[in-house]
Enzyme design. Structure first.
Site, PDB file in Angstrom:
ATOM      1  N   THR A 267      26.665  -4.526  32.552  1.00 26.15           N
ATOM      2  CA  THR A 267      26.844  -5.971  32.590  1.00 26.15           C
ATOM      3  C   THR A 267      26.830  -6.449  33.950  1.00 26.15           C
ATOM      4  O   THR A 267      26.217  -7.438  34.022  1.00 26.15           O
ATOM      5  CB  THR A 267      28.131  -6.334  31.826  1.00 26.15           C
ATOM      6  OG1 THR A 267      28.073  -5.798  30.507  1.00 26.15           O
ATOM      7  CG2 THR A 267      28.555  -7.690  31.722  1.00 26.15           C
ATOM      8  N   GLU A 293      20.026  -5.948  27.786  1.00 32.70           N
ATOM      9  CA  GLU A 293      20.991  -5.427  26.798  1.00 32.70           C
ATOM     10  C   GLU A 293      22.082  -4.709  27.695  1.00 32.70           C
ATOM     11  O   GLU A 293      21.545  -3.783  28.414  1.00 32.70           O
ATOM     12  CB  GLU A 293      20.285  -4.601  25.739  1.00 32.70           C
ATOM     13  CG  GLU A 293      19.415  -5.239  24.916  1.00 32.70           C
ATOM     14  CD  GLU A 293      19.992  -6.615  23.935  1.00 32.70           C
ATOM     15  OE1 GLU A 293      21.041  -6.595  23.779  1.00 32.70           O
ATOM     16  OE2 GLU A 293      19.219  -7.305  23.839  1.00 32.70           O
ATOM     17  N   CYS A 327      25.523   3.336  24.751  1.00 25.32           N
ATOM     18  CA  CYS A 327      26.310   1.784  24.730  1.00 25.32           C
ATOM     19  C   CYS A 327      26.980   1.652  23.523  1.00 25.32           C
ATOM     20  O   CYS A 327      28.074   0.758  23.522  1.00 25.32           O
ATOM     21  CB  CYS A 327      25.158   0.790  25.163  1.00 25.32           C
ATOM     22  SG  CYS A 327      23.730   1.051  23.956  1.00 25.32           S
TER      23      CYS A 327
HETATM   24  P1  NAD Z   1      23.306   0.639  35.497  1.00 34.82           P
HETATM   25  O1  NAD Z   1      23.600  -0.895  35.303  1.00 34.82           O
HETATM   26  O2  NAD Z   1      23.981   1.460  36.780  1.00 34.82           O
HETATM   27  O3  NAD Z   1      21.822   0.856  35.921  1.00 34.82           O
HETATM   28  C1  NAD Z   1      20.606   0.335  35.100  1.00 34.82           C
HETATM   29  C2  NAD Z   1      19.413   0.021  35.815  1.00 34.82           C
HETATM   30  O4  NAD Z   1      19.940  -1.136  36.829  1.00 34.82           O
HETATM   31  C3  NAD Z   1      19.103   1.328  36.885  1.00 34.82           C
HETATM   32  O5  NAD Z   1      17.658   1.352  36.761  1.00 34.82           O
HETATM   33  C4  NAD Z   1      19.629   0.854  38.079  1.00 34.82           C
HETATM   34  O6  NAD Z   1      18.907   1.514  39.031  1.00 34.82           O
HETATM   35  C5  NAD Z   1      19.507  -0.690  38.082  1.00 34.82           C
HETATM   36  N1  NAD Z   1      20.331  -1.064  39.167  1.00 34.82           N
HETATM   37  C6  NAD Z   1      21.449  -1.105  39.539  1.00 34.82           C
HETATM   38  N2  NAD Z   1      22.205  -1.574  40.579  1.00 34.82           N
HETATM   39  C7  NAD Z   1      21.118  -2.723  40.431  1.00 34.82           C
HETATM   40  C8  NAD Z   1      21.148  -3.982  41.278  1.00 34.82           C
HETATM   41  N3  NAD Z   1      22.020  -4.167  42.336  1.00 34.82           N
HETATM   42  N4  NAD Z   1      20.065  -4.835  41.121  1.00 34.82           N
HETATM   43  C9  NAD Z   1      19.186  -4.583  40.249  1.00 34.82           C
HETATM   44  N5  NAD Z   1      18.999  -3.064  39.450  1.00 34.82           N
HETATM   45  C10 NAD Z   1      20.123  -2.247  39.699  1.00 34.82           C
HETATM   46  O7  NAD Z   1      23.348   1.527  34.119  1.00 34.82           O
HETATM   47  P2  NAD Z   1      23.075   2.848  33.756  1.00 34.82           P
HETATM   48  O8  NAD Z   1      24.316   3.531  34.326  1.00 34.82           O
HETATM   49  O9  NAD Z   1      21.842   3.351  33.851  1.00 34.82           O
HETATM   50  O10 NAD Z   1      23.361   2.581  32.067  1.00 34.82           O
HETATM   51  C11 NAD Z   1      24.418   2.630  31.506  1.00 34.82           C
HETATM   52  C12 NAD Z   1      24.672   1.271  31.064  1.00 34.82           C
HETATM   53  O11 NAD Z   1      23.819   0.602  30.345  1.00 34.82           O
HETATM   54  C13 NAD Z   1      26.007   1.138  30.481  1.00 34.82           C
HETATM   55  O12 NAD Z   1      26.739   0.001  30.661  1.00 34.82           O
HETATM   56  C14 NAD Z   1      25.576   0.982  28.900  1.00 34.82           C
HETATM   57  O13 NAD Z   1      26.639   0.409  27.979  1.00 34.82           O
HETATM   58  C15 NAD Z   1      24.140   0.076  29.053  1.00 34.82           C
HETATM   59  N6  NAD Z   1      23.446   0.237  28.293  1.00 34.82           N
HETATM   60  C16 NAD Z   1      23.264  -0.716  27.040  1.00 34.82           C
HETATM   61  C17 NAD Z   1      22.451  -0.495  26.017  1.00 34.82           C
HETATM   62  C18 NAD Z   1      22.110  -1.733  24.819  1.00 34.82           C
HETATM   63  O14 NAD Z   1      21.447  -1.671  24.127  1.00 34.82           O
HETATM   64  N7  NAD Z   1      23.148  -2.640  25.186  1.00 34.82           N
HETATM   65  C19 NAD Z   1      21.659   0.452  25.807  1.00 34.82           C
HETATM   66  C20 NAD Z   1      21.791   1.667  27.032  1.00 34.82           C
HETATM   67  C21 NAD Z   1      22.525   1.566  27.988  1.00 34.82           C
END
Ligand code: NAD
Length: 531
Positions: A267, A293, A327
């Protein structure tokens, strides 16, 4: 000339294979696992189909065997980001003019590769890099990815067929244009299928993409990229730019041609991206479409009329499959006091039977969590519960990162329904339970609705239909995907279109035509035939 009218593309979910001892799929997958562990790959940035090696590298490790490095990836810098945007825009005209049936054919072929000759490769990568078991890899990287590709193709003619009415002497038509500019796809580590869908859903609708995969899962993302190439995806349509998230994003988000974000992840990251876009809003040629998402704090409520066995199974599978890194994972549960003693005994028994360890052993239920940062965060929550008077750890609680990032399935009993682990997303194998008095069912529904800012998934276990109906109404905004007598995880493409609202995202339902519509900007033409 293409004058073929295709009104419908049939969609059927890919069947899940079992990987029984001696089965052809098991033999092939074991061979591929061995092969991958014995080789080392050097993953480039890929822009306009050209491989670029920047020399600024990250590593691809196995979370359950952290000293094993099976590859390296080159990181894009600002210079490569600019190049990627230029190449995407160069590819745009030809791609969007390609007949939609040809675009669909590429992704239908990609689905056949995922389900066929590339199945072992993509599953092996997912098992090793994301520490998924056979079963979890198969349902994600083989079945769900193939389902996304096929269902997106099936949604296109449904969208394109929708046309306005044309009264006398007028002919009205809707043309479904892709967006003007490029889409920035940013994928999470936890689902290979989502990583594939984020760039491919906008692409099938005619858009061009700059794709930044999660650093912990670049290896699998690269397998997807190679597979798409084999399926015939033209150069420059999807540009692959792994790298440091903020460096890459800063450069992308200030480009005036940005026309959409397709994001899945936490988020906070999505909020920050949204904020940056807000600050830059006057610089863009068009209002970017923002689809994200994000996180979840998914609930299960067990009514005193529930089938105890089903509820217990739902709690354990929902909370601990893939180490709770879904998630949609069940992470807070509300259980009626009268059924708690029985449920407690069953879930502790089931948790004790969970094998945590090497995902290459077929009976392993949980591998390791993704990385050190995640391990430390989860351990922090567990330690907090251990040191609190408001909670008791009734199962698990041990964490060991000596070989890999292993966390035991952990069950916390909270006295306070607002205890920290009842409210915050942990993203690990931790289930927190609050016991409610049987006669406080209505109050508990209100509590569930107000406890967490997220609204992704939730479940009720009950046989009393009045209780189910009440919960359906009271929790209407508390989850985008609501389950009755089932665990809150495991949404299937085409069956339960997925997504949540509030802090869980924009609820654009991945893998459905609602999502595809976000990558389409209709133009309507009115022609007066009598003038
Ligand atoms: P994350 O937010 O750490 O990373 C997601 C992506 O964003 C990665 O590619 C990461 O490199 C990038 N990112 C990180 N910091 C950023 C920034 N400052 N600017 C732009 N991009 C950036 O998430 P994660 O650890 O890879 O995944 C877990 C999270 O994803 C959990 O919160 C989970 O609930 C969520 N998720 C949600 C769904 C859904 O359908 N709602 C599905 C899968 C995962």
């Amino acid at each position: 000339m293409n004058n073929i009218v295709i009104e419908k593309i049939d969609f059927v979910n890919e069947a899940v294979l079992k990987y029984e001892e001696g089965s052809p799929e098991r033999i092939e997958l074991e061979k591929e696992l061995k092969n991958m562990k014995n080789s080392f790959i050097d993953i480039p940035v890929i822009i306009g189909g050209k491989e670029i090696r920047t020399g600024n590298k990250g590593t691809c490790i196995l979370p359950h065997n952290k000293n094993m490095v099976i590859g390296e990836f080159h990181k894009a810098s600002e210079k490569e980001v600019e190049l990627a945007i230029n190449e995407a825009l160069k590819a745009k005209e030809k791609w969007e003019r390609m007949h939609w049936q040809s675009r669909a054919a590429i992704f239908l072929r990609a689905a056949e590769l995922v389900a066929g000759s590339w199945r072992a490769k993509i599953n092996a990568a997912t098992m090793l890099i994301q520490s998924k078991t056979y079963k979890q890899a198969e349902i994600d990287s083989a079945c769900e990815l193939a389902d996304f590709f096929r269902n997106n193709a099936a949604c296109l003619p449904q969208i394109y067929a929708e046309q306005p009415i044309s009264p006398d002497k007028v002919w009205n038509k809707t043309e479904y244009r892709p967006l003007e500019g490029f889409i920035y796809a940013v994928s999470p580590f936890n689902f290979t299928s989502i990583a594939g869908n984020l760039p491919c859903a906008p692409a099938i609708a005619g858009n061009v993409i700059v794709w930044k995969p999660a650093s912990a899962a670049v290896y699998t993302a690269y397998v997807i990229y190679q597979l798409l190439k084999e399926a015939g995806l033209p150069e420059g349509v999807i540009n692959f730019i792994p790298g440091d998230a903020s460096e890459v994003s800063d450069a992308v988000l200030r480009d005036k041609h940005l026309c959409g974000i397709h994001f899945t992840g936490s988020t906070r990251v999505f909020q920050d991206m949204w904020g940056t876009i807000g600050n830059n809003i006057k610089n863009y040629r068009t209002f970017p479409r923002l689809v994200g998402e994000t996180g979840g704090k998914d609930f299960v409520i067990v009514h005193n009329s529930a089938n105890i066995q089903s509820a217990s199974r739902g709690l354990v599978d929902g909370a601990f499959e893939y180490q709770g890194q879904k998630c949609s994972a069940a992470s807070r549960a509300y259980i009626a006091r009268s059924v708690w003693p029985e449920i407690k005994e069953i879930i502790i028994g089931k948790a004790a039977g969970i094998k945590v360890g090497d995902i290459e052993e077929i009976d392993t239920f949980m591998g390791a969590v993704i990385d050190q940062k995640s391990f430390d965060k989860i351990k922090g929550y567990i330690d907090y519960a251990k040191n609190s008077n408001d909670a008791e750890i009734i199962f698990g609680g041990n964490c060991d990162d000596s070989k890999g990032y292993f966390v035991e399935p952990t069950i916390i009993l909270a006295k306070d329904p607002h205890f920290k682990t009842m409210e915050e997303e942990i993203f690990g194998p931790v289930l927190t339970i609050y016991i409610y008095d049987d006669n406080k069912f209505d109050e508990t529904l209100a509590l569930i609705d107000n406890t967490s800012g997220y609204a992704l998934t939730g479940a009720i276990f009950a046989r009393d239909r009045y209780a189910i109906d009440k919960a359906e109404k009271a929790l209407v905004n508390a989850a985008g995907n609501f389950y009755i007598n089932d665990r809150p995880t495991g949404a299937v493409v085409g069956q339960q279109p997925f997504g949540g609202s509030r802090l869980s995202g924009t609820n654009d339902k991945a893998g459905s035509k609602f999502n595809l519509m976000r990558w389409i900007s209709p133009r309507v033409t009115k022609e007066t035939l009598s003038n």
